[in-house]
Motif scaffolding. Structure first.
Motif, mmCIF file in Angstrom:
data_model
loop_
_atom_site.group_PDB
_atom_site.id
_atom_site.type_symbol
_atom_site.label_atom_id
_atom_site.label_comp_id
_atom_site.label_asym_id
_atom_site.label_seq_id
_atom_site.Cartn_x
_atom_site.Cartn_y
_atom_site.Cartn_z
ATOM 1 N N GLU A 108 -57.171 -41.247 25.877
ATOM 2 C CA GLU A 108 -56.521 -42.494 25.457
ATOM 3 C C GLU A 108 -57.485 -43.665 25.608
ATOM 4 N N SER A 111 -60.007 -43.522 22.793
ATOM 5 C CA SER A 111 -59.475 -43.973 21.505
ATOM 6 C C SER A 111 -59.495 -45.499 21.426
ATOM 7 N N GLU A 116 -60.061 -42.816 17.074
ATOM 8 C CA GLU A 116 -59.254 -41.607 17.209
ATOM 9 C C GLU A 116 -60.098 -40.344 17.089
ATOM 10 N N ARG A 119 -61.485 -39.466 20.402
ATOM 11 C CA ARG A 119 -60.361 -38.979 21.205
ATOM 12 C C ARG A 119 -60.115 -37.494 20.934
ATOM 13 N N MET A 357 -52.192 -34.292 27.690
ATOM 14 C CA MET A 357 -53.121 -34.655 26.618
ATOM 15 C C MET A 357 -52.574 -34.263 25.250
ATOM 16 N N ASP A 361 -52.129 -37.428 23.230
ATOM 17 C CA ASP A 361 -53.379 -37.604 22.474
ATOM 18 C C ASP A 361 -53.409 -36.835 21.156
#
Length: 600
Positions: A108, A111, A116, A119, A357, A361
């Motif tokens: 996170e 990101s 992203e 991530r 996650m 995520d």
């Protein structure tokens, strides 16, 4: 059979007690995503330290580290003892950054700092590492210890291989129930209780082993291991050892930085701290517990070497064999419960982190952006169940590792630990390194690490003959250079500014810096003890140089203490005094806590 039933029943009784206490402590606290994933951001320093200790220590260490001590010497203690350096950096520098942003997962943060894509890259690295390396190693090492303590093949009338499968599935199912249905707080509470049991057993086994080695006399056992083959107690690894001493200052410190400062399943409990003060206490206290590892998880391996010599079929049988022979039968159930608790704690934390996650995520940003807390928790539980089942099939494959469990795990961990810590540190230290740089560094590492450790020999027949821990350090430097090079060529358009969105009190612990200094000094002293000028001295029980060296270290530590105390007073003293005076004048208090955050 009576002894077996007593062991099993006492083991079950202790585990039920732990489960009951965890249930009472967590009842009504796991509602909402913060409650389930971060224990409602209400963990105290004691629970954080207990969770970190048991998350880190498992049968993997009990079996693997003792096996390496049996095979060579104490050089492998570097993986554990030097973790204190990373712990101090985590507590004093990185934890304030994490808590200030109120993040739930490390991806996170990435990101927010990059994009992203970065991530997802890191989530993939974490998941592959967890599923193929970390979780299987914990389940397998736990199964190995159980099989040595109890003749499962005979009891169940099945083969050794089938027994491995049965025990792994049994341990795994119990652990999955804790992690999937209890959330982080259940994991933290059960870890703390099992941690106390582990400390008791950890101290008892070497004591009983030394008594057995000394034919009933503890001091005779101590004399034997310090005067007969004293090189077994040497932690200063040479070029041929698993951990050469020089690697501590290259790749090992980076590997520990990954584990203690950026590894989601370890740091998740710190992200649930009720304040920065409590988080720093928990992190730094866990570093002091790590200093006990040589005594609890390596000296028994040396004792086993003196008692059994070359009679064991595998180095990984050193600790289970010693326990079976020296531990009283009436404590076998308690030991089994603690052993399973250690395995379950690490397994629980890994499953909990992997599920967290996935939910936060992958599921929320990529699959259902408007997911409610209830939907996130449900997705997390389903994914945790799938991960658990996959690892049940992967774990038994580790029985074919030729040179012991420990080295195999450390080599494969190199695929994902270094790029993650490199990307996180650069993301924190720099404001202009772009997302492209992080992605290139991750891809470069996976390819380069394989080529340097295995590829050049397998493909070209040209082994590099560079220790894999040195390769950690080499690739870390290369990846940092790559990221800064790309930033110079194509910097991020807008400099990143760290948000201040903390949900907890951010006043630091007053004694965090002095405690960190004491921890670093204690690491140095541990190396003095387990060195040729300490108990590994070839001319007797201890070298004449030991006391002068310890005295010099104490003087340096006191000077550093004085400087740190003066620095803290300059930085925070005035604010604390002003806040206390304001409280005296107004007399306002809320629930026993003053309204000014500086007072804490």
């Amino acid at each position: 059979m009576q002894s077996l039933w007593f062991t099993l029943l006492s083991c079950v009784a202790f585990m039920v007690l732990v489960g009951y206490i965890a249930y009472r402590k967590t009842r009504g606290t796991t509602s909402g995503s913060d409650g389930y994933f971060l224990a409602g951001r209400g963990l105290s320093g004691g629970f954080i330290a207990g969770s970190l200790l048991l998350t880190n220590l498992s049968a993997e260490q009990l079996v693997g580290l003792n096996g390496q001590a049996f095979r060579t010497n104490l050089s492998n203690m570097a993986w554990e003892v030097t973790a204190g350096v990373a712990v101090v950096l985590m507590g004093l520098y990185l934890l304030p950054k994490y808590l200030n942003m109120s993040i739930t997962t490390l991806p996170e943060f990435l990101s927010k700092r990059f994009d992203e894509g970065v991530r997802r890259y890191t989530v993939v690295l974490f998941m592959v590492g967890y599923v193929l390396v970390t979780i299987p190693s914990m389940l397998y090492s736990g199964a190995l210890a159980v099989l040595k303590l109890f003749d499962v093949p005979t009891i169940l009338n099945i083969s050794y291989t089938q027994s491995i499968w049965v025990v792994i599935w049994g341990i795994g199912i119990i652990g999955a129930v804790y992690a999937i249905f209890g959330g982080l707080k259940a994991v933290a509470v059960s870890d703390t209780i099992n941690g106390v049991g582990l400390l008791i057993v950890g101290a008892l086994v070497p004591i009983l082993g030394l008594i057995a080695l000394g034919n009933g006399a503890f001091l005779d056992g101590v004399k034997t291991i310090t005067t007969t083959n004293p090189e077994k107690l040497n932690a200063i690894g040479g070029p041929e050892d698993s951990v050469p001493f020089g690697t501590i200052f290259t790749g090992l410190i980076i590997a520990n930085m990954f584990y203690w400062a950026t590894n989601q399943y370890v740091i998740q409990s710190t992200l649930g701290a009720q304040s920065l003060k409590e988080g720093q206490k928990g992190v730094i206290f866990s570093g002091f517990f790590k200093l006990l590892i040589p005594i609890f998880m390596m000296v028994p391996g040396v004792i086993a070497f003196h008692l059994y010599g070359g009679d064991l079929k595998s180095v990984d049988l050193a600790y289970p064999t010693l326990v079976m022979n020296v531990l009283p039968s009436y404590l076998s159930g308690f030991f089994l419960a603690v052993l399973l608790g250690a395995v379950l704690s690490s397994y629980n934390s890994l499953l909990n982190s992997a599920s967290t996650m996935f939910a936060l995520d992958i599921y929320k940003p990529a699959m259902k952006k408007d997911a409610t807390d209830e939907q996130l928790i449900t997705a997390s539980k389903w994914f945790g169940s799938v991960i658990a089942i996959v690892t049940f099939f992967v774990s038994p494959m580790l029985m074919y590792a030729p040179n012991g469990l420990w080295d195999l795990i450390r080599k494969f961990t190199g695929f994902f630990n270094i790029p993650i810590v490199a990307v996180v540190l650069i993301g924190i230290l720099s404001k202009k390194v772009p997302a492209l740089a992080a992605k290139v560094a991750i891809i470069f590492h996976v390819v380069a690490y394989y080529m340097m450790v295995w590829g050049t020999e397998q493909i070209f027949g040209l082994p590099l003959n560079i220790h894999f821990i040195h390769i950690y350090g080499i690739l870390f430097v290369a990846e940092v250079a790559i990221m800064f090079g790309i930033a110079y060529w194509k910097p991020q358009e807008k400099a990143y500014v760290f948000p201040k969105a903390s949900k907890v009190n951010m006043t630091p612990w007053k004694y965090s810096v002095p405690a960190g200094i004491l921890l670093i000094a204690s690491i140095c002293e541990t190396y003095l003890v387990f060195s040729p000028i300490g108990v590994a001295y070839a001319g007797g029980m201890i070298s004449p140089s030991f006391l002068p060296a310890t005295g010099a270290l104490a003087v340096v530590t006191l000077i550093a203490f004085a400087a740190a105390t003066k620095s803290w007073e300059r930085k925070y003293g005035h604010a604390v005094r002003r806040a206390k005076n304001a409280v005296k004048e107004t007399g306002r208090e809320v629930g026993g806590q003053t309204q000014s955050p500086q007072v804490n």
